[in-house]
Design a protein around this motif. Structure first.
Motif, PDB file in Angstrom:
ATOM      1  N   PHE A 172      67.758 -21.647  92.180  1.00  0.00           N
ATOM      2  CA  PHE A 172      66.335 -21.952  92.387  1.00  0.00           C
ATOM      3  C   PHE A 172      65.499 -20.792  91.877  1.00  0.00           C
ATOM      4  O   PHE A 172      65.996 -19.689  91.658  1.00  0.00           O
ATOM      5  N   GLY A 173      64.198 -21.054  91.712  1.00  0.00           N
ATOM      6  CA  GLY A 173      63.287 -20.000  91.287  1.00  0.00           C
ATOM      7  C   GLY A 173      62.096 -20.568  90.545  1.00  0.00           C
ATOM      8  O   GLY A 173      61.928 -21.789  90.445  1.00  0.00           O
ATOM      9  N   PRO A 174      61.227 -19.702  90.029  1.00  0.00           N
ATOM     10  CA  PRO A 174      60.051 -20.134  89.275  1.00  0.00           C
ATOM     11  C   PRO A 174      60.428 -21.026  88.095  1.00  0.00           C
ATOM     12  O   PRO A 174      61.481 -20.848  87.474  1.00  0.00           O
ATOM     13  N   ARG A 175      59.560 -21.979  87.806  1.00  0.00           N
ATOM     14  CA  ARG A 175      59.659 -22.931  86.692  1.00  0.00           C
ATOM     15  C   ARG A 175      60.597 -24.099  86.957  1.00  0.00           C
ATOM     16  O   ARG A 175      60.758 -24.963  86.105  1.00  0.00           O
ATOM     17  N   GLN A 176      61.219 -24.139  88.126  1.00  0.00           N
ATOM     18  CA  GLN A 176      62.009 -25.318  88.460  1.00  0.00           C
ATOM     19  C   GLN A 176      61.043 -26.466  88.740  1.00  0.00           C
ATOM     20  O   GLN A 176      60.076 -26.296  89.473  1.00  0.00           O
ATOM     21  N   ASN A 177      61.304 -27.613  88.144  1.00  0.00           N
ATOM     22  CA  ASN A 177      60.349 -28.724  88.184  1.00  0.00           C
ATOM     23  C   ASN A 177      60.413 -29.483  89.506  1.00  0.00           C
ATOM     24  O   ASN A 177      61.400 -30.164  89.786  1.00  0.00           O
ATOM     25  N   PRO A 178      59.348 -29.410  90.334  1.00  0.00           N
ATOM     26  CA  PRO A 178      59.366 -30.137  91.610  1.00  0.00           C
ATOM     27  C   PRO A 178      59.014 -31.615  91.458  1.00  0.00           C
ATOM     28  O   PRO A 178      59.145 -32.387  92.414  1.00  0.00           O
ATOM     29  N   ASP A 179      58.560 -32.014  90.289  1.00  0.00           N
ATOM     30  CA  ASP A 179      58.082 -33.387  90.088  1.00  0.00           C
ATOM     31  C   ASP A 179      59.117 -34.302  89.450  1.00  0.00           C
ATOM     32  O   ASP A 179      58.869 -35.491  89.268  1.00  0.00           O
ATOM     33  N   SER A 180      60.274 -33.753  89.107  1.00  0.00           N
ATOM     34  CA  SER A 180      61.319 -34.573  88.504  1.00  0.00           C
ATOM     35  C   SER A 180      61.866 -35.563  89.522  1.00  0.00           C
ATOM     36  O   SER A 180      61.903 -35.295  90.733  1.00  0.00           O
ATOM     37  N   ALA A 181      62.329 -36.709  89.027  1.00  0.00           N
ATOM     38  CA  ALA A 181      62.950 -37.706  89.908  1.00  0.00           C
ATOM     39  C   ALA A 181      64.230 -37.156  90.525  1.00  0.00           C
ATOM     40  O   ALA A 181      64.716 -37.672  91.528  1.00  0.00           O
ATOM     41  N   TYR A 182      64.777 -36.099  89.909  1.00  0.00           N
ATOM     42  CA  TYR A 182      66.037 -35.531  90.384  1.00  0.00           C
ATOM     43  C   TYR A 182      65.836 -34.091  90.863  1.00  0.00           C
ATOM     44  O   TYR A 182      66.760 -33.284  90.822  1.00  0.00           O
ATOM     45  N   ALA A 183      64.638 -33.787  91.309  1.00  0.00           N
ATOM     46  CA  ALA A 183      64.304 -32.405  91.664  1.00  0.00           C
ATOM     47  C   ALA A 183      65.165 -31.884  92.808  1.00  0.00           C
ATOM     48  O   ALA A 183      65.577 -32.618  93.706  1.00  0.00           O
ATOM     49  N   ALA A 184      65.424 -30.577  92.774  1.00  0.00           N
ATOM     50  CA  ALA A 184      66.193 -29.915  93.823  1.00  0.00           C
ATOM     51  C   ALA A 184      65.330 -29.685  95.056  1.00  0.00           C
ATOM     52  O   ALA A 184      64.106 -29.795  95.015  1.00  0.00           O
ATOM     53  N   ALA A 185      66.003 -29.340  96.152  1.00  0.00           N
ATOM     54  CA  ALA A 185      65.304 -29.223  97.439  1.00  0.00           C
ATOM     55  C   ALA A 185      64.272 -28.093  97.448  1.00  0.00           C
ATOM     56  O   ALA A 185      63.161 -28.274  97.957  1.00  0.00           O
ATOM     57  N   VAL A 186      64.620 -26.920  96.902  1.00  0.00           N
ATOM     58  CA  VAL A 186      63.736 -25.754  97.048  1.00  0.00           C
ATOM     59  C   VAL A 186      62.335 -25.995  96.480  1.00  0.00           C
ATOM     60  O   VAL A 186      61.343 -25.803  97.192  1.00  0.00           O
ATOM     61  N   PRO A 187      62.181 -26.414  95.221  1.00  0.00           N
ATOM     62  CA  PRO A 187      60.815 -26.611  94.720  1.00  0.00           C
ATOM     63  C   PRO A 187      60.061 -27.725  95.441  1.00  0.00           C
ATOM     64  O   PRO A 187      58.844 -27.619  95.625  1.00  0.00           O
ATOM     65  N   ILE A 188      60.770 -28.761  95.863  1.00  0.00           N
ATOM     66  CA  ILE A 188      60.111 -29.838  96.619  1.00  0.00           C
ATOM     67  C   ILE A 188      59.619 -29.313  97.959  1.00  0.00           C
ATOM     68  O   ILE A 188      58.462 -29.536  98.349  1.00  0.00           O
ATOM     69  N   PHE A 189      60.475 -28.613  98.669  1.00  0.00           N
ATOM     70  CA  PHE A 189      60.098 -28.076  99.980  1.00  0.00           C
ATOM     71  C   PHE A 189      58.909 -27.120  99.858  1.00  0.00           C
ATOM     72  O   PHE A 189      57.981 -27.146 100.672  1.00  0.00           O
ATOM     73  N   ILE A 190      58.940 -26.266  98.830  1.00  0.00           N
ATOM     74  CA  ILE A 190      57.848 -25.303  98.654  1.00  0.00           C
ATOM     75  C   ILE A 190      56.537 -26.025  98.361  1.00  0.00           C
ATOM     76  O   ILE A 190      55.496 -25.712  98.949  1.00  0.00           O
ATOM     77  N   GLN A 191      56.585 -26.984  97.461  1.00  0.00           N
ATOM     78  CA  GLN A 191      55.364 -27.709  97.115  1.00  0.00           C
ATOM     79  C   GLN A 191      54.799 -28.437  98.323  1.00  0.00           C
ATOM     80  O   GLN A 191      53.584 -28.402  98.569  1.00  0.00           O
ATOM     81  N   LYS A 192      55.659 -29.077  99.099  1.00  0.00           N
ATOM     82  CA  LYS A 192      55.211 -29.779 100.310  1.00  0.00           C
ATOM     83  C   LYS A 192      54.609 -28.794 101.320  1.00  0.00           C
ATOM     84  O   LYS A 192      53.578 -29.060 101.926  1.00  0.00           O
TER      85      LYS A 192
END
Length: 308
Positions: A172-192
């Motif tokens: 995980f880290g910066p530039r990981q796409n939180p909007d992808s249909a297959y997004a990982a947990a970390v960017p989704i959790f952070i954005q939420k």
């Protein structure tokens, strides 16, 4: 000044590798078909960008000419998508990797570093995962990553192509796409959390993952370029639960988000933890713990939200 080729270099991890190599003053060539990568990830870098595909053998031969090393990240990376598009997954992850290997073979002294995956271990309950375990890949994505490791070993044995394979755990880290249909947990959790929206966990949240910061993954690639000729786990070597991850992110952001639970998703691995002794025995040690890495990552996404 040395030259390096990065396949998939406009993607999340690839762009960080490009950034690191350029900071050392070397020439960087990035090839990416922009399937999951973005030119914005490398827009701030002085690199040669080629929009192209690793399935184009002649292109790979041309781009690898005179390169000291190739960091091979280009792949069909989504596990669900690999199940839906098995033939395409094979074309990209196996035939494409063979093209890259042939390009390395034609370039004297060029070392190939493969970005592989802990998905190779499958649902084997043994913990921690150690490199000599019998692989139990469950999806085309995992199977093709294992294929890649075997092909790297074959090219090394048959034609003395210098190679190393790195099995990433949960990067995980910066530039990981939180909007992808297959997004990982970390960017989704952070954005939420930054938006004070509900964070959804599938299952009871007690499933564990061995999270590793992207800057440590970059360091692992650079280290493998100089040392190592085998397969190595890249992770912290200890795990956190998904619930703990969500709670840490809420705490660091000061978010008003609450956590909701939904039924466990079919096929999700319950527990994951790496044995990192093999790579550490060569001298590689990650610099970031989970908290410090989350703080840096959250700061990035805060800035991204301010741009919108």
């Amino acid at each position: 000044m040395d030259k390096y080729l990065i396949t998939g270099g406009a993607g999340f991890i690839g762009s960080h590798i490009a950034e690191s190599i350029r900071s050392q003053g070397h020439k960087v060539v990035v090839v990416d078909n922009l399937r999951t990568g973005f030119t914005k990830n490398i827009a701030h870098l002085d690199v040669d960008f080629v929009e192209g595909d690793i399935r184009d053998k002649e292109l790979m031969l041309d781009l690898a000419s005179d390169a000291k090393g190739i960091f091979h990240l280009a792949a069909l990376v989504s596990v669900p998508e690999s199940l839906q598009k098995i033939s395409e997954c094979l074309q990209i992850n196996v035939e494409g990797t063979l093209n890259v290997l042939d390009a390395a073979r034609e370039t004297s002294g060029c070392k190939l570093i493969l970005s592989s995956s802990a998905a190779i271990y499958g649902n084997n309950p043994q913990l921690p995962k150690v490199e000599h375990m019998l692989p139990e890949p469950l999806t085309p994505y995992a199977m093709t990553k294992l294929d890649g490791e075997f092909y790297l070993r074959m090219y090394s044995d048959q034609w003395n192509v210098p190679t190393a394979s790195l099995r990433y755990f949960n990067v995980f880290g910066p530039r990981q796409n939180p909007d992808s249909a297959y997004a990982a947990a970390v960017p989704i959790f952070i954005q939420k959390a930054l938006l004070n929206e509900a964070i959804t966990i599938y299952g009871d949240g007690q499933q564990t993952r061995d999270f590793v910061y992207v800057k440590d993954v970059v360091a692992a690639n650079m280290f493998a370029l100089e040392k190592g000729t085998e397969v190595y786990n890249v992770a912290l070597g200890h795990s956190a639960t998904i619930l703990e991850l969500a709670e840490r992110i809420i705490s660091i952001t000061g978010s008003k988000s609450h956590i909701t639970f939904k039924p466990e998703r079919a096929g999700d691995v319950k527990h994951s933890q790496a044995d990192v002794a093999k790579f550490q025995s060569l001298g590689f040690v990650p610099k970031y713990d989970l908290n410090s890495a989350l703080v840096e990552t959250i700061a990035f996404y805060e800035q991204e939200l301010l741009k919108k």
